[in-house]
Design a protein around this motif. Sequence first.
Motif, PDB file in Angstrom:
ATOM      1  N   ASP A 123       0.830  -1.209   0.000  1.00 54.77           N
ATOM      2  CA  ASP A 123       0.000   0.000   0.000  1.00 54.77           C
ATOM      3  C   ASP A 123       0.863   1.257   0.000  1.00 54.77           C
ATOM      4  O   ASP A 123       0.593   2.198  -0.740  1.00 54.77           O
ATOM      5  N   VAL A 124       1.905   1.259   0.800  1.00 52.14           N
ATOM      6  CA  VAL A 124       2.797   2.414   0.873  1.00 52.14           C
ATOM      7  C   VAL A 124       3.486   2.633  -0.477  1.00 52.14           C
ATOM      8  O   VAL A 124       3.562   3.764  -0.982  1.00 52.14           O
ATOM      9  N   GLU A 125       3.988   1.566  -1.075  1.00 51.38           N
ATOM     10  CA  GLU A 125       4.658   1.668  -2.369  1.00 51.38           C
ATOM     11  C   GLU A 125       3.702   2.144  -3.457  1.00 51.38           C
ATOM     12  O   GLU A 125       4.068   2.958  -4.314  1.00 51.38           O
ATOM     13  N   GLY A 166       3.581   5.791  -5.671  1.00 47.69           N
ATOM     14  CA  GLY A 166       3.713   5.736  -7.114  1.00 47.69           C
ATOM     15  C   GLY A 166       4.797   4.791  -7.598  1.00 47.69           C
ATOM     16  O   GLY A 166       5.185   4.832  -8.772  1.00 47.69           O
ATOM     17  N   ASP A 167       5.281   3.931  -6.713  1.00 49.30           N
ATOM     18  CA  ASP A 167       6.360   3.006  -7.064  1.00 49.30           C
ATOM     19  C   ASP A 167       5.856   1.737  -7.750  1.00 49.30           C
ATOM     20  O   ASP A 167       6.659   0.971  -8.286  1.00 49.30           O
ATOM     21  N   ILE A 168       4.536   1.498  -7.709  1.00 50.59           N
ATOM     22  CA  ILE A 168       3.951   0.305  -8.304  1.00 50.59           C
ATOM     23  C   ILE A 168       2.763   0.737  -9.163  1.00 50.59           C
ATOM     24  O   ILE A 168       1.942   1.549  -8.717  1.00 50.59           O
ATOM     25  N   ASP A 217      -0.842   0.227 -11.367  1.00 51.48           N
ATOM     26  CA  ASP A 217      -2.147  -0.322 -10.977  1.00 51.48           C
ATOM     27  C   ASP A 217      -2.237  -1.832 -11.171  1.00 51.48           C
ATOM     28  O   ASP A 217      -2.731  -2.541 -10.290  1.00 51.48           O
ATOM     29  N   ASP A 218      -1.787  -2.329 -12.327  1.00 47.45           N
ATOM     30  CA  ASP A 218      -1.891  -3.762 -12.604  1.00 47.45           C
ATOM     31  C   ASP A 218      -1.061  -4.593 -11.629  1.00 47.45           C
ATOM     32  O   ASP A 218      -1.527  -5.620 -11.122  1.00 47.45           O
ATOM     33  N   ASP A 219       0.171  -4.172 -11.383  1.00 47.27           N
ATOM     34  CA  ASP A 219       1.027  -4.901 -10.438  1.00 47.27           C
ATOM     35  C   ASP A 219       0.446  -4.849  -9.029  1.00 47.27           C
ATOM     36  O   ASP A 219       0.466  -5.853  -8.305  1.00 47.27           O
ATOM     37  N   TYR A 220      -0.078  -3.692  -8.659  1.00 49.75           N
ATOM     38  CA  TYR A 220      -0.673  -3.550  -7.326  1.00 49.75           C
ATOM     39  C   TYR A 220      -1.835  -4.528  -7.158  1.00 49.75           C
ATOM     40  O   TYR A 220      -1.915  -5.250  -6.164  1.00 49.75           O
ATOM     41  N   ARG A 221      -2.742  -4.557  -8.153  1.00 49.74           N
ATOM     42  CA  ARG A 221      -3.887  -5.457  -8.092  1.00 49.74           C
ATOM     43  C   ARG A 221      -3.451  -6.918  -8.028  1.00 49.74           C
ATOM     44  O   ARG A 221      -3.949  -7.694  -7.226  1.00 49.74           O
ATOM     45  N   THR A 222      -2.497  -7.283  -8.875  1.00 49.29           N
ATOM     46  CA  THR A 222      -2.014  -8.660  -8.910  1.00 49.29           C
ATOM     47  C   THR A 222      -1.396  -9.064  -7.579  1.00 49.29           C
ATOM     48  O   THR A 222      -1.706 -10.130  -7.026  1.00 49.29           O
ATOM     49  N   LEU A 223      -0.515  -8.225  -7.051  1.00 50.24           N
ATOM     50  CA  LEU A 223       0.157  -8.538  -5.786  1.00 50.24           C
ATOM     51  C   LEU A 223      -0.822  -8.531  -4.614  1.00 50.24           C
ATOM     52  O   LEU A 223      -0.749  -9.404  -3.737  1.00 50.24           O
ATOM     53  N   THR A 224      -1.732  -7.577  -4.608  1.00 42.71           N
ATOM     54  CA  THR A 224      -2.724  -7.514  -3.535  1.00 42.71           C
ATOM     55  C   THR A 224      -3.595  -8.766  -3.535  1.00 42.71           C
ATOM     56  O   THR A 224      -3.847  -9.362  -2.474  1.00 42.71           O
ATOM     57  N   ASP A 225      -4.041  -9.174  -4.721  1.00 42.50           N
ATOM     58  CA  ASP A 225      -4.857 -10.388  -4.812  1.00 42.50           C
ATOM     59  C   ASP A 225      -4.088 -11.604  -4.311  1.00 42.50           C
ATOM     60  O   ASP A 225      -4.624 -12.434  -3.567  1.00 42.50           O
ATOM     61  N   ASP A 226      -2.821 -11.722  -4.709  1.00 43.56           N
ATOM     62  CA  ASP A 226      -1.998 -12.859  -4.295  1.00 43.56           C
ATOM     63  C   ASP A 226      -1.785 -12.872  -2.781  1.00 43.56           C
ATOM     64  O   ASP A 226      -2.021 -13.883  -2.127  1.00 43.56           O
TER      65      ASP A 226
END
Length: 67
Positions: free
Chosen positions: A26-28, A32-34, A36-45
């Motif tokens: 969330d902090v990253e 702005g370090d991540i 949207d797609d990577d954030y969603r993928t990692l959050t889901d995982d």
Amino acid sequence: MTTAETDLESLREERAFLLRSLADLDVEYEAGDIDDDDYRTLTDDYTARTAAVLRALESLGQPRASE
């Protein structure tokens, strides 16, 4: 330490790691370090893995909020 105690400790450590990872993610993302797609993928995982660990802890008689 028994196998059950070792398993329990391992699950507790994994739970702590995953919860820290979600907070760090969330902090990253907010920084702005991540993207949207990577954030969603990692959050889901991480969320799915956390849910699995919580279910495993509950099956061993550990409440979700315990440390």
